[in-house]
Write a protein that holds these residues in place. Structure first.
Motif, PDB file in Angstrom:
ATOM      1  N   GLY A  22       0.755  -0.918  -0.391  1.00 15.60           N
ATOM      2  CA  GLY A  22      -0.077  -0.169   0.258  1.00 15.60           C
ATOM      3  C   GLY A  22       0.508   1.604   0.290  1.00 15.60           C
ATOM      4  N   CYS A  23      -0.082   2.264   0.017  1.00 13.07           N
ATOM      5  CA  CYS A  23       1.236   4.143  -0.063  1.00 13.07           C
ATOM      6  C   CYS A  23       1.038   4.029   1.273  1.00 13.07           C
ATOM      7  CB  CYS A  23      -0.595   5.133  -0.252  1.00 13.07           C
ATOM      8  SG  CYS A  23       0.570   5.710  -0.463  1.00 13.07           S
ATOM      9  N   THR A  24       2.978   4.188   1.513  1.00 13.48           N
ATOM     10  CA  THR A  24       3.567   4.026   2.018  1.00 13.48           C
ATOM     11  C   THR A  24       3.240   5.441   3.477  1.00 13.48           C
ATOM     12  OG1 THR A  24       5.585   5.046   0.518  1.00 13.48           O
ATOM     13  CG2 THR A  24       5.972   2.742   1.202  1.00 13.48           C
ATOM     14  N   ALA A  30       0.037   3.777   9.941  1.00 12.01           N
ATOM     15  CA  ALA A  30       0.251   1.796  10.865  1.00 12.01           C
ATOM     16  C   ALA A  30       1.634   1.972  11.505  1.00 12.01           C
ATOM     17  CB  ALA A  30      -0.539   1.565   9.660  1.00 12.01           C
ATOM     18  N   PHE A  31       1.668   1.862  11.346  1.00 16.16           N
ATOM     19  CA  PHE A  31       3.619   1.889  11.460  1.00 16.16           C
ATOM     20  C   PHE A  31       4.131   1.563  12.902  1.00 16.16           C
ATOM     21  CE2 PHE A  31       8.101   2.090  12.319  1.00 16.16           C
ATOM     22  CZ  PHE A  31       8.539   0.607  12.833  1.00 16.16           C
ATOM     23  N   ALA A  32       3.788   3.093  12.872  1.00 17.25           N
ATOM     24  CA  ALA A  32       4.031   4.040  13.992  1.00 17.25           C
ATOM     25  C   ALA A  32       2.971   3.424  14.695  1.00 17.25           C
ATOM     26  CB  ALA A  32       4.196   5.593  14.144  1.00 17.25           C
ATOM     27  N   GLN A  86       6.837  -5.507  13.283  1.00 17.18           N
ATOM     28  CA  GLN A  86       8.376  -6.130  12.840  1.00 17.18           C
ATOM     29  C   GLN A  86       7.908  -6.798  11.420  1.00 17.18           C
ATOM     30  OE1 GLN A  86      10.317  -7.333  14.444  1.00 17.18           O
ATOM     31  NE2 GLN A  86       9.486  -5.653  16.056  1.00 17.18           N
ATOM     32  N   LYS A  87       6.963  -6.200  10.587  1.00 15.47           N
ATOM     33  CA  LYS A  87       7.086  -6.391   8.956  1.00 15.47           C
ATOM     34  C   LYS A  87       7.480  -4.913   8.167  1.00 15.47           C
ATOM     35  CE  LYS A  87       2.998 -10.331   9.412  1.00 15.47           C
ATOM     36  NZ  LYS A  87       2.078 -10.274   8.699  1.00 15.47           N
ATOM     37  N   GLY A  88       7.816  -3.977   8.977  1.00 10.16           N
ATOM     38  CA  GLY A  88       8.084  -2.790   8.350  1.00 10.16           C
ATOM     39  C   GLY A  88       6.559  -1.784   7.057  1.00 10.16           C
ATOM     40  N   LEU A  89       7.431  -1.907   6.052  1.00 15.24           N
ATOM     41  CA  LEU A  89       6.226  -1.399   5.639  1.00 15.24           C
ATOM     42  C   LEU A  89       5.385  -2.334   4.698  1.00 15.24           C
ATOM     43  CD1 LEU A  89       9.228   0.505   2.998  1.00 15.24           C
ATOM     44  CD2 LEU A  89       6.902   1.311   4.528  1.00 15.24           C
ATOM     45  N   HIS A 144      10.043   6.353   6.721  1.00 12.79           N
ATOM     46  CA  HIS A 144       8.945   5.858   6.803  1.00 12.79           C
ATOM     47  C   HIS A 144       8.749   5.079   8.603  1.00 12.79           C
ATOM     48  CE1 HIS A 144       7.973   7.202   2.411  1.00 12.79           C
ATOM     49  NE2 HIS A 144       6.963   7.671   3.136  1.00 12.79           N
ATOM     50  N   THR A 145       9.800   3.834   8.195  1.00 11.37           N
ATOM     51  CA  THR A 145      10.099   2.924   9.339  1.00 11.37           C
ATOM     52  C   THR A 145      11.042   3.307  10.622  1.00 11.37           C
ATOM     53  OG1 THR A 145      11.013   1.733   8.387  1.00 11.37           O
ATOM     54  CG2 THR A 145       7.815   1.861   8.690  1.00 11.37           C
ATOM     55  N   ARG A 146      11.402   4.340  10.516  1.00 14.90           N
ATOM     56  CA  ARG A 146      13.444   5.104  11.563  1.00 14.90           C
ATOM     57  C   ARG A 146      12.216   5.082  12.436  1.00 14.90           C
ATOM     58  NH1 ARG A 146      16.530   8.485   8.267  1.00 14.90           N
ATOM     59  NH2 ARG A 146      17.450   6.373   7.477  1.00 14.90           N
TER      60      ARG A 146
END
Length: 424
Positions: A22-24, A30-32, A86-89, A144-146
């Motif tokens: 999906g769009c990052t 969502a990741f955060a 844990q799945k990142g993007l 994006h996931t840092r």
């Protein structure tokens, strides 16, 4: 192979060419939220915080992957209730309808409040999740996931090395010529992993052709070919194959893309035109891997010279990578590669990014069309000159001129775009 550049360019490829679902931008939110939720003893009850204005611009209107809904608040709630950091993007992989329903209830209850703020970093997320008396705050900056900050009940905790968390080190830039030499000399087996970009993005393209997503631009174009309004030729195949993947991605398909520089659309644009030409020429996998590596490296080389999010539609710079890869497939000639990139800069140097949405696929169609046209010109030794607009004396100066516009005057354009979008 110049040892000074071989490890560097390989590191760039492995860092910036990664799977994403999906769009990052909504996925980053969502990741955060998923990261913070994993530290709570029970289900999340509220979410508060802010994200950068640029991130908000790209997350507010696009369909959240695996769903039919959109919105920053919903992206955070879905991530908090069912995401896997844990799945990142690919945080939202396998999200169920039940989770989406619970997230909608949380948002409807007014328990999610996320505002947009002007921040120094274009990617900045600061969310605090509450569950009973316990809370967790997570801060994501720069990618994006840092994750750069994590606090449980106010106390800092060790930051997990997930997503881009282990990628704090800045990498040096490189030129188009260095990318060309790299892909020409490196053993093909060492870049065979680039074939996964072809597999993932062509599967996404197939999904987009099988079902109607977003504006279904690929369906419109395919119908035009069938009716004779468009030619059934290589250019049409390039455009339709690429746009189908973008339609699906922006329309919420639960199928991953291989991204480039943090964007699935950029990965799609850098991949599918090259694959389509490679199939037309019937080249082997080793040749395709080299062409894909060149395309993605050129896209990286250009985008690394300006900010990750900006007023410039980055599909245009990713398509410059595709132009390089296609030109190489046809010619194996650095001059043709350089000319194709220069021609593209002269053609599509001002497409604005007005946020991620279904209309992104329209911009993708424009940029890949420009890319193929630029390649055709290059193969005929026709190239825009330094007398033409922002084109410089060579490809590097031309790219730098484009990026200068993005970093300086287009920064003001970006703010106005965000103001317009927020006021609607």
């Amino acid at each position: 192979m110049n040892a000074e550049y071989s490890p560097l360019l390989m590191e760039w490829l492995k860092r910036e060419v990664t799977p994403a679902l999906g769009c990052t931008e909504p996925v980053a939110v969502a990741f955060a939220a998923a990261c913070a939720a994993s530290y709570l003893p029970s289900s999340c009850e509220s979410i508060r915080g802010f994200i950068s204005a640029n991130l908000y611009k790209n997350a507010m209107g696009v369909t959240i992957p695996g769903t039919s809904v959109s919105g920053v608040a919903l992206a955070a709630a879905i991530g908090a209730l069912g995401g896997d950091a844990q799945k990142g993007l690919q945080t939202l992989q396998g999200i169920s309808g039940a989770v989406v329903g619970q997230a909608q209830e949380l948002v409807a209850a007014g328990a999610v409040a996320i505002e947009a703020r002007d921040t120094a970093d274009f990617i900045h997320i600061d969310l605090t999740l509450q569950a009973g008396e316990h809370c967790c705050r997570v801060v994501v900056i720069g990618a994006h996931t840092r994750v750069v900050g994590l606090y449980v009940d106010g106390a800092p905790v060790t930051i997990p090395q997930a997503g881009d968390g282990d990628q704090q080190r800045e990498l040096a830039g490189f030129t188009v010529g260095e990318a060309f030499r790299f892909i020409s000399q490196i053993p093909a087996a060492e870049i065979a992993f680039m074939l996964e970009a072809a597999r993932l993005n062509m599967a996404l393209s197939a999904e987009g052709r099988q079902r109607k997503y977003g504006l279904n631009i690929n369906g419109t174009l395919a119908a035009a070919v069938e009716s004779g309004m468009m030619s059934n030729d290589l250019m049409s195949a390039i455009i339709i194959n690429t746009v189908a993947a973008s339609d699906a991605r922006m329309g919420g398909a639960a199928v991953p893309a291989m991204s480039n520089f943090g964007s699935g659309n950029q990965g799609i644009t850098a991949t599918i035109p090259v694959v389509t030409v490679a199939r037309h020429l019937n080249v082997d996998d080793d040749t395709l891997a080299r062409a894909l590596a060149l395309s993605h490296l050129v896209a990286i080389s250009i985008h690394a010279r300006y900010t990750r999010l900006s007023a410039l539609c980055a599909a245009s710079t990713a398509a410059m990578g595709a132009a390089a890869g296609m030109a190489w497939l046809f010619s194996r000639d650095l001059k043709a590669v350089n000319s194709a990139i220069i021609n593209m800069v002269s053609d599509v140097s001002g497409i604005i990014c007005d946020g991620a949405s279904n209309s992104c696929a329209m911009k993708v169609s424009s940029t890949v069309s420009s890319a193929f046209k630029a390649v055709l010109m290059a193969l005929q030794q026709s190239q825009a000159s330094a007398n033409d607009g922002i084109v410089g004396e060579d490809v590097e100066q031309t790219i730098d001129n484009l990026c200068r516009l993005v970093v300086r005057p287009m920064a003001h354009t970006d703010k106005e775009i965000i103001t317009i979008m927020a006021s609607k």
